[in-house]
Design a protein around this motif. Structure first.
Motif: not given
Lengths: 347, 207
Positions: A63, A66, A98, A101, A111, A115, A180
């Protein structure tokens, strides 16, 4: 496909430092334990059943590729074969907090679980903007593990709501529940009910008190909620003490949180719907506490809320009745004796 | 033979009238709110709340007038308790109520210009006016201005709520007893007439 690691992407150091200092500080001030997302160490988190589970952040490294960009406001990008760095602002809706999240219920996702893996290419393809966003049922539908959350019923109730009948194309699960940061709320037994209320109302106010968001969906002027609720006595107190859905959603016995939002004409306006012994709040806001059997609730008191007409402590009631009854009986007894003895003492 | 004493001047009668009406209003609306039911409300909830607010504010202002009046006039002397001998006086009055009255005895502390209240009356009025009223007014204010209560960090509003309800019950008891004791005049209704006319009618010679 280009490997994003080949790109020289640097983050503005000042910004990162500020975030590193401020985020734990804000959590400290808010009295909540931060998830150490930056370092990636396992952190304990309580489940709705009250157990503490250890989080293993196995997807953090992946992650991070990203989040190098998407966790920051600014991105510095130098294309391959060029010495000229480009600095640009990250579009605010694409910035991921973050800390929030990794504290959310979906913390263990990569992610690219949700996605497209095409996002691993940078610069991203323009067409990816139109990727299909999975809804709750896409993952949780017909899943016995999540049966207690009644996702199918939630969908059914949502489809019967005014949000669906008017804006089915514009509104989805994620319009209200941030994909998220979604975190279990009403079932969180560790949380002060005021926090549950504030969290829930923030969802509604995200559109109903935000001109841009409201007008983007409704294509009409956003009415001011304080004006439309002018009739409500102690408005600020009501907003702080109950959720919007208490009056604006139809109570459902199966669901913990009602999802059938009603047209405004059908909203509750009678005080006694809440301010009475048969308060609808017992089937909505306090439903979970009542199911849990909190000690105060057993005494028919609702948490620490002062809800005139609804809260009836059996102890206070019994004491009141005894005092009044004793007074009335005492007066009647004394009066009777006066009448009887008056006849005898009369010359 | 009866004697008439002008004990209650106009301003006291007016003050008492306002207090009496507002007390009744507060009791009825308070009970209506506490035991409200969707199908059979004694008074519709929102109306009961408004009337209770009006009653509470009026009684509070009236209470301030009482405090100020007792400071600037000599009305305060009726509420001053002389510790010496007061217990004996209380016992005497209490004995009269539970025994003497049934034997046809005369009241031990008859009303006069200098003694408007008998010892038990004095004690109950002092407790109601200097303890009960401040408590119910302050807890009522806390419920009326919950945000201010929160800001002042005075703890949970439930405590104020429960105290307010219980004090309401205690003051209702006082009201019932007060009304009953008002029938102890020369005739059953003479004391009620007195608080309207100002003239106290007594079967006893002025003491």
């Amino acid at each position: 496909m280009k490997n994003p690691a080949l790109f020289k992407i640097s983050i503005l150091d000042d910004n990162l430092h500020f975030a590193r200092v401020m985020i734990p500080l804000l959590f400290l001030l808010a009295g909540t334990a931060p998830i150490n997302a930056q370092e990636g160490e396992p952190t304990g988190q309580r489940t709705t059943e009250g157990e503490t589970v250890e989080k293993k952040f196995t997807n953090k490294e992946e992650n991070a590729l990203c989040l190098k960009c998407h966790a920051n406001k600014y991105v510095r990008f130098t294309p391959e074969g060029s010495d000229q760095p480009y600095i640009f602002k990250m579009y605010s809706d694409c910035i991921i907090d973050t800390t929030k999240y990794y504290a959310s219920n979906h913390w263990n996702f990569k992610c690219v679980d949700c996605h497209s893996s095409d996002y691993e290419t940078y610069p991203h393809l323009a067409g990816l903007r139109f990727e299909y966003m999975a809804t709750c049922l896409d993952c949780h539908g017909d899943d016995p593990e999540y049966a207690k959350f009644h996702f199918e019923k939630i969908q059914e109730q949502y489809e019967a709501s005014v949000h669906f009948s008017k804006y089915s194309n514009e509104i989805s699960c994620w319009s209200c529940h941030n994909s998220h940061y979604y975190k279990i709320n009403a079932r969180n037994r560790d949380q002060d009910i005021k926090m549950t209320i504030a969290y829930d109302n923030a969802i509604c106010l995200g559109c109903h008190a935000n001109t841009d968001n409201f007008e983007m969906i409704a294509e009409r002027l956003n009415p001011d909620v304080t004006t439309t609720h002018e009739w409500l006595p102690n408005q600020a107190n009501h907003f702080k003490s109950v959720r919007c859905i208490e009056c604006h959603a139809e109570i459902n016995d199966t669901l913990l949180v009602a999802h059938k939002i009603l047209p405004k004409e059908q909203a509750v306006k009678k005080c006694v719907e809440c301010h009475s012994s048969d308060s609808r709040l017992k089937a909505s806001l306090y439903k979970y506490q009542l199911e849990e059997g909190a000690s105060l609730v057993k005494d028919d008191m609702i948490g620490d809320a002062v809800l005139i007409g609804s809260r009836r402590s059996t102890t206070v009631n019994l004491l009141s009745n005894i005092l009044i009854l004793a007074t009335v009986l005492g007066i009647l007894g004394h009066w009777s004796l006066r009448i009887i003895t008056r006849k005898k003492t009369k010359p | 033979m009866s004697h008439n004493l002008y004990l209650y001047p106009k301003f006291i009668r007016l003050w008492h009238f306002i207090n009496a009406v507002m007390f009744l209003l507060l009791i009825v609306t308070g009970l209506s709110m506490q035991y409200t039911a969707p199908d059979s409300p004694l008074i519709r909830f929102d109306i009961a709340v408004k009337l209770h607010d009006i009653g509470g504010i009026t009684v509070s202002i009236n209470y301030l007038l009482f405090l100020m009046g007792n400071m600037v006039t000599d009305n305060g002397k009726y509420y001053r308790i002389q510790a010496k001998g007061f217990t004996t006086e209380l016992k005497g009055q209490f004995r009269y109520y539970i025994w003497g009255i049934f034997k046809g005895e005369a009241p031990p502390y008859p009303i006069s210009k200098d003694r408007k209240f008998n010892p038990l009356q004095k004690l109950s009025y002092v407790l109601v006016m200097y303890m009960g009223m401040p408590v119910i007014i302050l807890t009522g204010l806390a419920l009326f201005f919950p945000q201010v209560f929160d800001l002042l960090g005075l703890g949970s509003l439930i405590v104020a709520d429960v105290i307010h309800v219980l004090m309401g019950i205690v003051l209702t008891m006082f009201m019932l007893i007060h009304l009953y004791f008002s029938t102890f005049g020369r005739t059953m209704f003479s004391n009620f007439k007195s608080i309207i006319s100002g003239w106290h009618e007594s079967s006893q010679a002025p003491g």
